[in-house]
Design a protein around this motif. Structure first.
Motif, PDB file in Angstrom:
ATOM      1  N   ILE A 127     -28.031 -48.336 -34.645  1.00 37.73           N
ATOM      2  CA  ILE A 127     -29.220 -49.173 -34.503  1.00 37.73           C
ATOM      3  C   ILE A 127     -28.791 -50.614 -34.752  1.00 37.73           C
ATOM      4  O   ILE A 127     -28.219 -50.922 -35.800  1.00 37.73           O
ATOM      5  CB  ILE A 127     -30.307 -48.768 -35.513  1.00 37.73           C
ATOM      6  CG1 ILE A 127     -30.564 -47.256 -35.451  1.00 37.73           C
ATOM      7  CG2 ILE A 127     -31.592 -49.532 -35.243  1.00 37.73           C
ATOM      8  CD1 ILE A 127     -31.506 -46.755 -36.524  1.00 37.73           C
ATOM      9  N   LYS A 152     -29.726 -47.652 -30.204  1.00 36.23           N
ATOM     10  CA  LYS A 152     -31.018 -48.336 -30.186  1.00 36.23           C
ATOM     11  C   LYS A 152     -30.798 -49.817 -30.444  1.00 36.23           C
ATOM     12  O   LYS A 152     -30.458 -50.230 -31.548  1.00 36.23           O
ATOM     13  CB  LYS A 152     -31.947 -47.762 -31.255  1.00 36.23           C
ATOM     14  CG  LYS A 152     -33.272 -48.542 -31.415  1.00 36.23           C
ATOM     15  CD  LYS A 152     -34.078 -48.590 -30.129  1.00 36.23           C
ATOM     16  CE  LYS A 152     -35.415 -49.296 -30.311  1.00 36.23           C
ATOM     17  NZ  LYS A 152     -35.252 -50.774 -30.414  1.00 36.23           N
ATOM     18  N   SER A 191     -36.423 -45.427 -32.814  1.00 39.06           N
ATOM     19  CA  SER A 191     -35.391 -45.821 -33.782  1.00 39.06           C
ATOM     20  C   SER A 191     -35.737 -45.319 -35.173  1.00 39.06           C
ATOM     21  O   SER A 191     -34.844 -44.933 -35.946  1.00 39.06           O
ATOM     22  CB  SER A 191     -35.214 -47.340 -33.788  1.00 39.06           C
ATOM     23  OG  SER A 191     -36.362 -47.986 -34.283  1.00 39.06           O
ATOM     24  N   PRO A 206     -26.120 -48.807 -38.978  1.00 39.65           N
ATOM     25  CA  PRO A 206     -27.079 -49.888 -38.746  1.00 39.65           C
ATOM     26  C   PRO A 206     -26.382 -51.240 -38.706  1.00 39.65           C
ATOM     27  O   PRO A 206     -25.466 -51.506 -39.492  1.00 39.65           O
ATOM     28  CB  PRO A 206     -28.011 -49.779 -39.953  1.00 39.65           C
ATOM     29  CG  PRO A 206     -27.136 -49.236 -41.048  1.00 39.65           C
ATOM     30  CD  PRO A 206     -26.047 -48.428 -40.389  1.00 39.65           C
TER      31      PRO A 206
END
Length: 435
Positions: A127, A152, A191, A206
């Protein structure tokens, strides 16, 4: 995890498709994965005009929304940055196969042989905010290391990400590897729901703000690899070469200020402050840098004052906090207190002091007489990076292929049973064999 929605049936189906495709991917050989990357790079090059056009659409929309210059810089994917991303794929192609490496080869007893062999992690969920070139880096590293990936990106890059992912999938479709190994998530709900896909996703990476990463850490049971802030320091020691120090310091701040490896605080030894700052302040100002200094540094031409908050701020822009320190210990104590364990730099001609800095500062990257901007997977020769980790456990720093593999113990015997060793009928030999 009350703030995290349950995955939809569609998201479960897409995640399962990635998982199943990854089972097939693991069984491919090095040549097949290399060929897939080459075709992915070709597809990106063939569609470069449409990718740049899609990115301009994202840039125009984001500019109208008033996003910061630092954010816009990360969002931009022009022909030059796209060519660099494609070059990164080619670099990943040339790297040794990370899979099937035998790390341990040991005879436990006659006919009972143990091996430890590198294998993929499985499926990674990444992400990230802005930076559509991250799609290229992540996808190439994932395929090369035998992993599937759910990606994402931020909504601000939605047009670019979609066109880039379509190109990457086209490259996979032209190869012997299923394009289902990669999938792009497009909504915020997806997400968030990704965080609940334990059992289907093996690692979440992340890439974003401190607040964003802490939210993910607090709302998933899936292991996480990543970093929050990139508060990097550069310390100018009393024994620094001033000309060299100015060049490195300016580069560390201005070469790409929106990057997490740009310095945010400049620490200057009191004994060299006057000589260094008399030339450094004009050099920074000429490069468009706004300087915020403590009381001592303001005596050397820095007009804006630094607050306590400045020492703890990742600007990601042309702003730099400056502090004069009395000695080495004060400099390293400041780094320990405010640093994010990303990358720290010392500029000095005293090799003993440099070695003390290496031994004292506990960050993922510790540099002597060179720019902090070298903290990058591409510059390290990794081809690309899937992220940067500031944790102490490995992988640490820029994470390339090695961060996407784990290992498996494989034991081959011939009817061996543990009871024979427990009752003394047999004993272990533990002879190491060639790798």
């Amino acid at each position: 995890m009350t703030n995290v929605p349950e995955p939809s049936i569609e998201l479960f189906a897409r995640a399962r498709a990635v998982r199943l495709a990854t089972v097939d991917l693991v069984q491919t050989n090095n040549g097949q994965r290399v060929r897939a990357l080459q075709l992915m790079g070709n597809a990106l090059a063939e569609r470069s005009a449409s990718i740049v056009a899609a990115n301009q659409e994202d840039l125009d929309r984001s500019a109208a929304e008033g996003l910061s210059p630092a954010f816009m810089a990360r969002l931009k994917l022009d022909e030059k940055k796209l060519a660099s991303a494609i070059d990164g794929i080619q670099k990943v192609v040339t790297l040794p196969d990370p899979l099937g490496r035998r790390q341990l080869h040991r005879e436990l007893d006659d006919g009972l042989v143990l091996e430890r062999v590198t294998v993929p992690l499985g499926v990674v969920g990444v992400i990230f905010e802005a930076r559509p070139d991250a799609v290229v880096q992540i996808a190439s590293l994932a395929i090369r290391s035998g992993n599937g990936a759910l990606l994402k990106g931020g909504n601000e890059a939605r047009c670019t990400n979609k066109v880039v992912m379509n190109a990457l999938k086209a490259g996979l479709d032209a190869s012997e590897i299923s394009s289902d190994t990669l999938t792009l998530l497009t909504t915020r709900r997806e997400s968030l729901a990704l965080l609940r896909l334990n059992g289907l996703v093996d690692l979440i990476i992340p890439r974003g703000s401190n607040k964003f990463i802490r939210f993910i850490q607090d709302n998933t049971r899936i292991p996480i690899l990543g970093h929050a802030d990139g508060i990097c320091h550069l310390y100018v020691d009393a024994a620094a070469n001033i000309e060299k120090a100015i060049r490195v310091a300016v580069d560390s701040k201005t070469q790409y200020p929106a990057a997490c490896n740009a310095i945010e605080t400049l620490l200057v030894h009191h004994d060299i402050a006057s000589a260094f700052l008399s030339d450094a302040v004009p050099a920074f100002q000429a490069a468009g840098v706004t300087l915020r200094g403590d009381a001592a540094s303001q005596a050397f031409g820095i007009s804006e004052s630094a607050s306590e908050e400045d020492w703890d701020t990742e600007y990601l822009d042309l702003t730099l906090a400056v502090r004069i320190v009395g000695d080495f210990a004060e400099a390293t104590e400041h780094i320990r207190r405010y640093g994010s364990r990303h990358t720290e730099v010392i500029l000095t001609e005293d090799l003993i002091v440099a070695e003390r800095f290496f031994a004292t500062v506990d960050s993922a990257g510790v540099y002597h007489n060179c720019s902090s901007r070298f903290a990058d997977g591409f510059r390290y020769g990794f081809g690309a990076e899937i992220g940067i980790s500031t944790q102490t456990l490995p992988p640490r720093g820029p994470v390339g292929l090695e961060g996407l593999v784990t290992y498996r113990y494989q034991l081959r015997g011939d009817g061996h049973v543990a009871a024979d060793y427990a009752n003394g009928d047999r004993s272990f030999t533990h002879n190491d064999l060639p790798l």
